[in-house]
Design a protein around this motif. Structure first.
Motif, PDB file in Angstrom:
ATOM      1  N   ASP A 166     -18.781  31.371 -31.016  1.00  0.00           N
ATOM      2  CA  ASP A 166     -20.237  31.939 -31.262  1.00  0.00           C
ATOM      3  C   ASP A 166     -20.887  32.760 -30.201  1.00  0.00           C
ATOM      4  O   ASP A 166     -20.231  33.074 -29.334  1.00  0.00           O
ATOM      5  CB  ASP A 166     -20.875  30.542 -31.250  1.00  0.00           C
ATOM      6  CG  ASP A 166     -22.113  30.674 -32.115  1.00  0.00           C
ATOM      7  OD1 ASP A 166     -22.476  31.368 -32.608  1.00  0.00           O
ATOM      8  OD2 ASP A 166     -22.918  29.399 -32.221  1.00  0.00           O
ATOM      9  N   LYS A 202     -24.311  32.603 -28.523  1.00  0.00           N
ATOM     10  CA  LYS A 202     -25.738  31.722 -28.736  1.00  0.00           C
ATOM     11  C   LYS A 202     -26.944  32.545 -28.477  1.00  0.00           C
ATOM     12  O   LYS A 202     -27.956  32.220 -28.982  1.00  0.00           O
ATOM     13  CB  LYS A 202     -25.337  30.483 -27.933  1.00  0.00           C
ATOM     14  CG  LYS A 202     -24.322  29.663 -28.501  1.00  0.00           C
ATOM     15  CD  LYS A 202     -24.522  28.231 -28.044  1.00  0.00           C
ATOM     16  CE  LYS A 202     -23.409  27.507 -28.695  1.00  0.00           C
ATOM     17  NZ  LYS A 202     -23.385  26.212 -28.132  1.00  0.00           N
ATOM     18  N   GLY A 206     -29.446  28.715 -32.381  1.00  0.00           N
ATOM     19  CA  GLY A 206     -28.422  27.954 -32.973  1.00  0.00           C
ATOM     20  C   GLY A 206     -27.084  28.669 -33.262  1.00  0.00           C
ATOM     21  O   GLY A 206     -26.243  28.037 -33.297  1.00  0.00           O
ATOM     22  N   TYR A 211     -15.972  18.577 -32.736  1.00  0.00           N
ATOM     23  CA  TYR A 211     -16.385  20.004 -32.200  1.00  0.00           C
ATOM     24  C   TYR A 211     -16.806  20.045 -30.863  1.00  0.00           C
ATOM     25  O   TYR A 211     -18.006  19.900 -30.066  1.00  0.00           O
ATOM     26  CB  TYR A 211     -17.403  20.593 -32.850  1.00  0.00           C
ATOM     27  CG  TYR A 211     -18.174  21.811 -32.577  1.00  0.00           C
ATOM     28  CD1 TYR A 211     -17.664  22.670 -31.601  1.00  0.00           C
ATOM     29  CD2 TYR A 211     -19.253  21.967 -33.301  1.00  0.00           C
ATOM     30  CE1 TYR A 211     -18.590  23.898 -31.114  1.00  0.00           C
ATOM     31  CE2 TYR A 211     -20.119  23.079 -32.727  1.00  0.00           C
ATOM     32  CZ  TYR A 211     -19.643  24.011 -31.748  1.00  0.00           C
ATOM     33  OH  TYR A 211     -20.619  25.036 -31.600  1.00  0.00           O
ATOM     34  N   ARG A 215     -19.972  17.147 -35.444  1.00  0.00           N
ATOM     35  CA  ARG A 215     -19.845  17.807 -36.762  1.00  0.00           C
ATOM     36  C   ARG A 215     -19.514  19.259 -36.777  1.00  0.00           C
ATOM     37  O   ARG A 215     -19.031  19.726 -35.586  1.00  0.00           O
ATOM     38  CB  ARG A 215     -21.560  18.094 -36.739  1.00  0.00           C
ATOM     39  CG  ARG A 215     -22.000  18.561 -35.717  1.00  0.00           C
ATOM     40  CD  ARG A 215     -23.775  19.015 -35.745  1.00  0.00           C
ATOM     41  NE  ARG A 215     -23.979  19.566 -34.553  1.00  0.00           N
ATOM     42  CZ  ARG A 215     -23.973  20.703 -34.352  1.00  0.00           C
ATOM     43  NH1 ARG A 215     -23.320  21.737 -34.926  1.00  0.00           N
ATOM     44  NH2 ARG A 215     -24.235  21.335 -33.067  1.00  0.00           N
ATOM     45  N   GLY A 240     -19.730  23.158 -36.729  1.00  0.00           N
ATOM     46  CA  GLY A 240     -20.675  24.121 -35.773  1.00  0.00           C
ATOM     47  C   GLY A 240     -21.198  25.076 -37.016  1.00  0.00           C
ATOM     48  O   GLY A 240     -20.608  25.273 -38.133  1.00  0.00           O
ATOM     49  N   ASP A 241     -22.333  25.758 -36.700  1.00  0.00           N
ATOM     50  CA  ASP A 241     -22.878  26.816 -37.558  1.00  0.00           C
ATOM     51  C   ASP A 241     -23.297  27.845 -36.698  1.00  0.00           C
ATOM     52  O   ASP A 241     -24.064  27.736 -35.759  1.00  0.00           O
ATOM     53  CB  ASP A 241     -24.000  26.064 -38.574  1.00  0.00           C
ATOM     54  CG  ASP A 241     -24.656  27.072 -39.438  1.00  0.00           C
ATOM     55  OD1 ASP A 241     -23.776  27.985 -39.784  1.00  0.00           O
ATOM     56  OD2 ASP A 241     -25.682  26.675 -40.035  1.00  0.00           O
ATOM     57  N   PRO A 242     -22.800  29.080 -36.890  1.00  0.00           N
ATOM     58  CA  PRO A 242     -22.232  29.684 -37.745  1.00  0.00           C
ATOM     59  C   PRO A 242     -20.454  29.419 -38.022  1.00  0.00           C
ATOM     60  O   PRO A 242     -19.909  30.148 -38.937  1.00  0.00           O
ATOM     61  CB  PRO A 242     -22.542  30.929 -37.954  1.00  0.00           C
ATOM     62  CG  PRO A 242     -22.853  31.506 -36.525  1.00  0.00           C
ATOM     63  CD  PRO A 242     -23.368  30.064 -35.954  1.00  0.00           C
ATOM     64  N   GLU A 243     -19.938  28.830 -36.954  1.00  0.00           N
ATOM     65  CA  GLU A 243     -18.397  28.757 -36.912  1.00  0.00           C
ATOM     66  C   GLU A 243     -17.800  28.528 -38.395  1.00  0.00           C
ATOM     67  O   GLU A 243     -16.759  28.764 -38.720  1.00  0.00           O
ATOM     68  CB  GLU A 243     -18.109  27.550 -35.996  1.00  0.00           C
ATOM     69  CG  GLU A 243     -18.062  28.003 -34.716  1.00  0.00           C
ATOM     70  CD  GLU A 243     -19.520  27.718 -33.939  1.00  0.00           C
ATOM     71  OE1 GLU A 243     -20.507  27.426 -34.755  1.00  0.00           O
ATOM     72  OE2 GLU A 243     -19.466  27.513 -32.846  1.00  0.00           O
TER      73      GLU A 243
HETATM   74  N1  GLY Z   1     -22.678  27.210 -33.185  1.00  0.00           N
HETATM   75  C1  GLY Z   1     -23.268  26.266 -32.556  1.00  0.00           C
HETATM   76  C2  GLY Z   1     -23.534  24.940 -33.105  1.00  0.00           C
HETATM   77  O1  GLY Z   1     -23.251  24.479 -34.270  1.00  0.00           O
HETATM   78  O2  GLY Z   1     -23.996  23.974 -32.382  1.00  0.00           O
END
Ligand code: GLY
Ligand code: AMP
Length: 430
Positions: free
Chosen positions: A216, A218, A230, A273, A291, A293-296
């Motif tokens: 990511d 960040k 995020g 994660y 959970r 990840g976002d944007p992973e």
């Molecule tokens: N990519 C960072 C998160 O989901 O925490």
């Protein structure tokens, strides 16, 4: 073929859109609901106006629509025990219980867990009392990392280059309580040096399956400058991580975490994660998330070759060992387009132009903070607005395709990083 399932996806980000996009491709996917969803998810199913944290209303909805499987995606409902509550009402739900998700919602639990089980992580101590924290600080080198123990929306980590910054952070959190209950306890930990990477693994509590590596970005600014967000963009798989290193991460981090959670009677089901730093002394765990990840996930869903519904069903049924998970032999990336001002305050309600032209192929655009207004114009509705994902035979090819698509999109104040993946391309292979 088995009957189609009615599915409820909890959450509203790009990650939930990407998961919905992948689930919708399953021949077993029946009606698909998102609570609350976003402008993009409504083209895949039905958005339901219930907050991700309103567990009683979500259970009521699951009953009414006879939902076969609920996917608990974001951290907040997990920390509130959504999985436990659904199961008490006899509903099938995918995700970790509140006890298992403590790996994420309490950094102090996570750090002590790592210490108890000898898992590689930064040296640390936890404090609730300011004077003890300040005296410990005096004995430490700089930079030093101060973390609020609870969930603090990415605002709970301060990397202090000077003693004064560290003292101020401790006073803000422990005395002035600027982060509220999330800052009841702080972790003071050693600053780790090396590339930061994301690891994801499905787990049914006993069996697990690890994803390709990802990274990511960040910080809001190019060259990793400015405040934390995020996540502004991701790439996968990482060109600098060898198969041997991934195996080492699997055997020294993923497997012992799952086994140790089991030993503590906190069976970890869902998505594990760990965020890692690849230090000179080997990979070390920065933090655990319980959970996706976002944007992973927006990047990962482009690479996953197996039916996601089959995988999640197998997780819930404790049969992950019976499924072979395949990944496409491609590279993928996601570029996040954010509102002007994010991660600080930003305006919503800006018209988004240029995404209707994109036919899904190499490029897929995932929505995060978007919604349609009464005249069916797509508007911004959050900090992170869109995730432009692309695949390619090389990382360079995927990035070029994503940035080409980004150049056609506009909204007032739009900001994004132009250097996603750049550092990874020159990081030495290990
Ligand atoms: N990519 C960072 C998160 O989901 O925490
Ligand atoms: P976290 O919320 O724990 O993921 O921390 C946010 C970001 O701060 C991480 O993604 C890292 O980039 C950075 N960070 C956190 N802890 C450390 C550490 N011990 N050493 C170096 N960087 C860190």
């Amino acid at each position: 073929m088995q009957n189609k399932q009615q599915i409820l996806i909890i959450g509203s980000g790009g990650r939930e859109h990407a998961i919905g996009w992948k689930i919708a491709q399953s021949p077993r996917c029946g009606a698909l609901y998102f609570a609350p969803g976003n402008g993009g998810t409504q083209s895949l199913g039905t958005n339901v106006d219930i907050k991700a944290t309103d567990i009683p209303k979500l259970i009521e909805f699951a009953k009414k629509e006879q939902i076969d499987l609920t996917l608990a995606i974001p951290d907040d409902p997990l920390a509130l025990g959504i999985v436990d509550e659904f199961r008490k009402s006899d509903f099938r739900i995918w995700g970790p219980t509140k006890a298992a998700a403590e790996l994420e919602w309490s950094k102090s639990f996570a750090k002590n867990f790592m210490q108890r089980h000898n898992l590689p992580t930064a040296k640390f101590q936890t404090f609730t009392e300011i004077n003890e924290a300040l005296s410990y600080l005096e004995t430490q080198n700089l930079p030093i990392v101060i973390k609020a123990s609870g969930l603090a929306l990415g605002k709970g980590v301060i990397i202090a280059e000077t003693k004064e910054t560290a003292q101020k952070a401790l006073e803000d959190i422990l005395v002035k309580k600027v982060l509220g209950e999330a800052g009841r306890e702080v972790v003071i930990e050693e600053f780790l040096i090396g590339p930061e990477i994301s690891i994801h693994a499905f787990s049914d509590g006993k069996n697990y399956s690890i994803f390709p590596t990802s990274q990511d970005h960040k910080r809001i600014g190019e060259n990793d400058t400015g405040p934390n967000t995020g996540g502004m963009g991701t790439i996968a798989p990482l060109p600098f991580v060898s198969d041997g290193l991934l195996k080492k991460i699997e055997s020294t981090i993923v497997v012992p975490t799952i086994i140790s959670m089991n030993e503590e009677n906190k069976l970890f089901e869902g998505l594990l994660y760990p965020g890692l730093i690849l230090t000179e002394d080997g990979p070390k765990i920065l933090e655990y998330n319980a959970r996706f990840g976002d944007p992973e996930t927006q990047t990962y869903m482009r690479l996953l070759d197996t039916d996601l519904l089959d995988i999640l069903d197998a997780c819930v049924d404790g049969k992950l060992d019976q499924i072979k998970i395949k990944w496409k032999k491609l590279f993928a990336c996601t570029i996040v387009l954010a509102s002007g001002g994010y991660p600080g305050s930003y305006e919503k309600g800006k018209v988004i132009l240029g995404i209707e032209k994109e036919k899904e192929g190499k490029v897929v655009i995932f929505h995060a903070g978007t919604k349609y207004d009464e005249e069916n114009n797509l508007m911004t509705n959050g900090g992170r607005v869109l995730g432009v994902s692309a695949t390619g035979n090389s990382l360079e090819e995927a990035l070029a395709a994503a940035y080409e698509a980004v150049s056609k999109i506009s909204f007032e104040g739009m900001q994004y990083r132009r250097d996603i993946g750049k550092k990874a391309l020159s990081t030495p292979f290990r």
